[in-house]
Enzyme design. Structure first.
Site, mmCIF file in Angstrom:
data_model
loop_
_atom_site.group_PDB
_atom_site.id
_atom_site.type_symbol
_atom_site.label_atom_id
_atom_site.label_comp_id
_atom_site.label_asym_id
_atom_site.label_seq_id
_atom_site.Cartn_x
_atom_site.Cartn_y
_atom_site.Cartn_z
ATOM 1 N N TYR A 177 0.827 -1.201 0.000
ATOM 2 C CA TYR A 177 0.000 0.000 0.000
ATOM 3 C C TYR A 177 0.861 1.251 0.000
ATOM 4 O O TYR A 177 2.073 1.188 0.238
ATOM 5 C CB TYR A 177 -0.956 0.001 1.198
ATOM 6 N N LYS A 191 6.539 -2.219 1.776
ATOM 7 C CA LYS A 191 5.387 -1.609 2.474
ATOM 8 C C LYS A 191 4.170 -2.523 2.361
ATOM 9 O O LYS A 191 3.235 -2.263 1.591
ATOM 10 C CB LYS A 191 5.109 -0.212 1.900
ATOM 11 N N GLU A 234 12.382 2.125 14.182
ATOM 12 C CA GLU A 234 11.523 3.234 13.732
ATOM 13 C C GLU A 234 10.271 3.273 14.597
ATOM 14 O O GLU A 234 10.100 2.454 15.496
ATOM 15 C CB GLU A 234 11.164 3.073 12.247
ATOM 16 N N LEU A 249 11.273 0.924 7.052
ATOM 17 C CA LEU A 249 10.640 1.381 5.819
ATOM 18 C C LEU A 249 11.418 2.593 5.297
ATOM 19 O O LEU A 249 11.809 3.460 6.086
ATOM 20 C CB LEU A 249 9.186 1.780 6.070
HETATM 21 N N1 PMP Z 1 8.024 3.568 8.927
HETATM 22 C C1 PMP Z 1 6.874 2.878 8.978
HETATM 23 C C2 PMP Z 1 6.872 1.559 9.669
HETATM 24 C C3 PMP Z 1 5.693 3.388 8.404
HETATM 25 O O1 PMP Z 1 4.552 2.687 8.449
HETATM 26 C C4 PMP Z 1 5.737 4.672 7.796
HETATM 27 C C5 PMP Z 1 4.477 5.262 7.219
HETATM 28 N N2 PMP Z 1 4.215 4.807 5.938
HETATM 29 C C6 PMP Z 1 6.958 5.358 7.755
HETATM 30 C C7 PMP Z 1 8.090 4.778 8.326
HETATM 31 C C8 PMP Z 1 7.085 6.699 7.087
HETATM 32 O O2 PMP Z 1 7.093 6.571 5.698
HETATM 33 P P1 PMP Z 1 6.517 7.736 4.766
HETATM 34 O O3 PMP Z 1 7.310 8.960 5.098
HETATM 35 O O4 PMP Z 1 6.801 7.261 3.394
HETATM 36 O O5 PMP Z 1 5.080 7.870 5.085
#
Ligand code: PMP
Length: 285
Positions: A33, A148, A180, A205
């Site tokens: 997603y 993701k 994270e 991620l």
């Molecule tokens: N880490 C995780 C585990 C996440 O779910 C997200 C949110 N998508 C992020 C980091 C931040 O990624 P982004 O800046 O692409 O939203």
């Protein structure tokens, strides 16, 4: 008011949208997603999200349901049909419906594509003004967090643990180091004003917002170090913050009950938030 959602080629009232119970997203969490923020009816960093979607699809050998141009058109159409000024748009691609089997279904199985919008304030948020309280939890997710996927059960459990401990979010820890946040990337600012965040690997991620914020920070002459840090280092840091597509840059003011930066949002997080919003709005499409 009922939303219009998108399911496999059709725009439908949300109550009429249907996905098969045999969909592998439902049975195996076999899907990926993206969440894109919408501000002023425009998409923030859509191309960044598309790049990551392509990578996630490739890593899982998932068939792409549409081209980037088609996906952009669907995003825009859905934002328009729902008159979303501020909020987000969620897009999910799964391996589609097939008889339940651990092995992937035969070639030619059509991937499922679902999108929906959620209107909510994103520029002015209480958590950005106040700052977040986070607690540490062990990182018990699978080892390919760079993809993701829709398997979000552990982040959801981590978030509930945070709530139980009267905090806003959880920072996950593996082998003594922060990976994270439950749905964001984690940062600290050292005594000598270096922004520290974990380097990219399969353990986290690859945040779209992370990439943009690190670029803007470097352009603004701020020092950035990509390395792992511990919860103890974070508790003693000058500042802490998180980034994500929906939270932008949001300060962290407490970690496991210890105040960070005197329990107030810090100047580095505030400045990065302002820069990120200004730059992203300029490029929004
Ligand atoms: N880490 C995780 C585990 C996440 O779910 C997200 C949110 N998508 C992020 C980091 C931040 O990624 P982004 O800046 O692409 O939203």
């Amino acid at each position: 008011m009922s939303r219009t959602v998108y399911v496999n080629g059709q725009y439908l009232p949300e109550g009429d949208a249907k996905i098969s119970i045999f969909d592998r997203g439902f049975l195996f969490a076999d899907g990926v997603y993206e969440v894109t923020s919408v501000v002023g009816g425009k998409l923030i960093d859509f191309s960044g999200h598309m790049k990551r979607l392509r990578r996630s699809l490739g890593e899982l050998e998932l068939t792409s349901p549409a081209t980037d141009e088609e996906l952009l058109a669907i995003h825009r159409e859905l934002v328009a049909r729902n008159a979303v000024d501020e909020g987000m748009i969620y897009m999910q691609v799964t391996r589609g419906a097939a008889d339940r089997d651990f092995a992937f279904p035969p070639e030619g199985t059509r991937p499922s594509l679902v999108l929906f919008t959620q209107a909510k304030p994103v520029l002015q948020s209480a958590s950005a003004t106040r700052g977040l309280k986070v607690v540490s939890v062990p990182d018990l997710r699978w080892a390919r967090r760079d993809i993701k996927t829709v398997q979000l059960l552990y982040p959801s459990i981590a978030k509930m643990e945070a709530k139980r401990r009267e905090a806003d979010d959880a920072w996950m820890v593996e082998d003594g180091f922060v990976t994270e946040g439950s749905s964001n990337n984690a940062y600290i600012v050292t005594e000598d004003d270096v922004i520290v965040t974990r380097a990219l690997s399969q353990s986290i991620l690859h945040g779209i917002t992370r990439a943009a914020v690190l670029k803007y920070a470097a352009e603004a002459g701020m020092r950035v170090e990509e390395r792992a840090f511990t919860i103890e280092e974070a508790k003693a840091a000058k500042e802490a913050f998180v980034t994500s597509a929906s939270a932008f840059v949001t300060p962290v003011i407490e970690i496991d009950g210890a105040r960070v930066g005197g329990g107030q949002p810090g100047p580095v997080a505030r400045r990065l938030r302002d820069i990120y919003i200004a730059e992203s709005l300029e490029r929004a499409e």
